[in-house]
Enzyme design. Structure first.
Site, PDB file in Angstrom:
ATOM      1  N   HIS A  60       0.862  -1.183   0.086  1.00  0.00           N
ATOM      2  CA  HIS A  60       0.057  -0.034  -0.101  1.00  0.00           C
ATOM      3  C   HIS A  60       0.844   1.229  -0.118  1.00  0.00           C
ATOM      4  O   HIS A  60       0.214   2.364   0.287  1.00  0.00           O
ATOM      5  CB  HIS A  60      -0.934  -0.038   1.203  1.00  0.00           C
ATOM      6  CG  HIS A  60      -2.051  -1.023   1.293  1.00  0.00           C
ATOM      7  ND1 HIS A  60      -2.851  -1.190   0.102  1.00  0.00           N
ATOM      8  CD2 HIS A  60      -2.226  -2.168   1.930  1.00  0.00           C
ATOM      9  CE1 HIS A  60      -3.568  -2.310   0.418  1.00  0.00           C
ATOM     10  NE2 HIS A  60      -3.318  -2.829   1.439  1.00  0.00           N
TER      11      HIS A  60
ATOM     12  N   ASP B 108      -8.024  -5.153   7.697  1.00  0.00           N
ATOM     13  CA  ASP B 108      -8.623  -6.153   6.827  1.00  0.00           C
ATOM     14  C   ASP B 108      -9.170  -7.251   7.739  1.00  0.00           C
ATOM     15  O   ASP B 108     -10.209  -7.816   7.369  1.00  0.00           O
ATOM     16  CB  ASP B 108      -7.430  -7.009   5.995  1.00  0.00           C
ATOM     17  CG  ASP B 108      -7.286  -6.074   4.751  1.00  0.00           C
ATOM     18  OD1 ASP B 108      -8.342  -5.400   4.087  1.00  0.00           O
ATOM     19  OD2 ASP B 108      -6.216  -5.825   4.516  1.00  0.00           O
TER      20      ASP B 108
END
Length: 260
Positions: A46, A176
């Site tokens: 990311h 997540d």
């Protein structure tokens, strides 16, 4: 071969503090590495523009210190894992590993035979490791591979994943994991029993199998709490987050002084 400071700390029962590099900027990598943290994690998943070329530059910058260079991979791709290890990473964090087979893939790419299937070609890694000619013989012991536990499926398969030979530990991805569990991600996720029980299971299963439990913290306070819980590596902030927080603090101080 240069010893892996993080693995030595774990053997001594000491938790390791990491900083997170999301910009891929070599100068910031060097600054963070000189700050006194035990590891700098280069985020290829990311991070903003952390290409393989930038990752190499950041690994070189971190090498100016005793801080351990680690890479969070973009995916469970053996080609990319072997690339960063050959470039000098001393640890990899592999995202979204949900099954024993996926964990075997991550470990296989990270370890030389007979443990895994990593191909021999440690170019820059040999320079970083000290050039003693024993990298191929000792890399399996010094390099660590952590698989990210960030879904309900991974939690359900945790005991089976823990049996993979050569696996060093787990790394909880709390955002997540929260989404997968139906919990709103963020600071309050840890208060939800579903999330807290999943994180505790990671600690318990890891310790039962002689593995290292790690957690993606968000700040020093959470890191301290996670260390008390039994996690052995936690990051205390990212380059972008630290710059943002420092700027906000400076502006708030000016407001307090009546300047703004």
């Amino acid at each position: 071969m240069r010893k892996n400071k993080i693995k030595q700390m774990w053997k001594e029962g000491k938790p390791a503090v990491a900083a997170w590099l999301s910009t891929g900027n070599p100068y910031l990598a060097e600054i963070l590495a000189h700050s006194g943290v035990d590891a700098v994690v280069i985020d290829m998943q990311h991070g903003m523009g952390v290409s393989p070329e930038k990752a190499i530059q950041c690994l070189q910058a971190i090498s100016t210190t005793e801080t351990v260079p680690v890479v969070r991979m973009s995916w469970n791709d053996p080609k990319d894992i072997q690339f960063v290890l050959d470039a000098g990473a001393y640890g990899v964090i592999v995202p979204l590993v949900n099954t024993k087979e996926e964990a075997e893939m991550a470990v296989g790419a990270s370890k030389y035979p007979p443990v895994g299937f990593r191909s021999a070609g440690p170019n820059r890694a040999v320079l970083y490791a000290g050039g003693q000619g024993d990298y191929l013989q000792k890399a399996n012991d010094e390099i660590f591979v952590l698989v990210m536990i960030e879904t309900a499926q991974a939690i359900n398969n945790l005991e089976e994943i823990a049996t993979v030979p050569g696996l060093d530990g787990f790394y909880v991805g709390p955002a997540d994991l929260a989404i997968s569990l139906g919990v709103t991600p963020g600071p309050n996720a840890r208060k939800d029993p579903r999330h807290s029980e999943a994180c505790q299971k990671v600690v318990d299963v890891a310790k039962a199998h002689g593995l290292i439990p790690c957690h993606h913290g968000s700040n020093p306070d959470e890191a301290a709490d996670r260390f008390a819980q039994g996690f052995m590596l936690c990051q205390i902030g990212s380059d972008g987050g630290m710059v943002t927080a420092s700027a906000a603090s400076a502006l708030n101080r000016l407001t307090e002084l009546g300047v703004r």
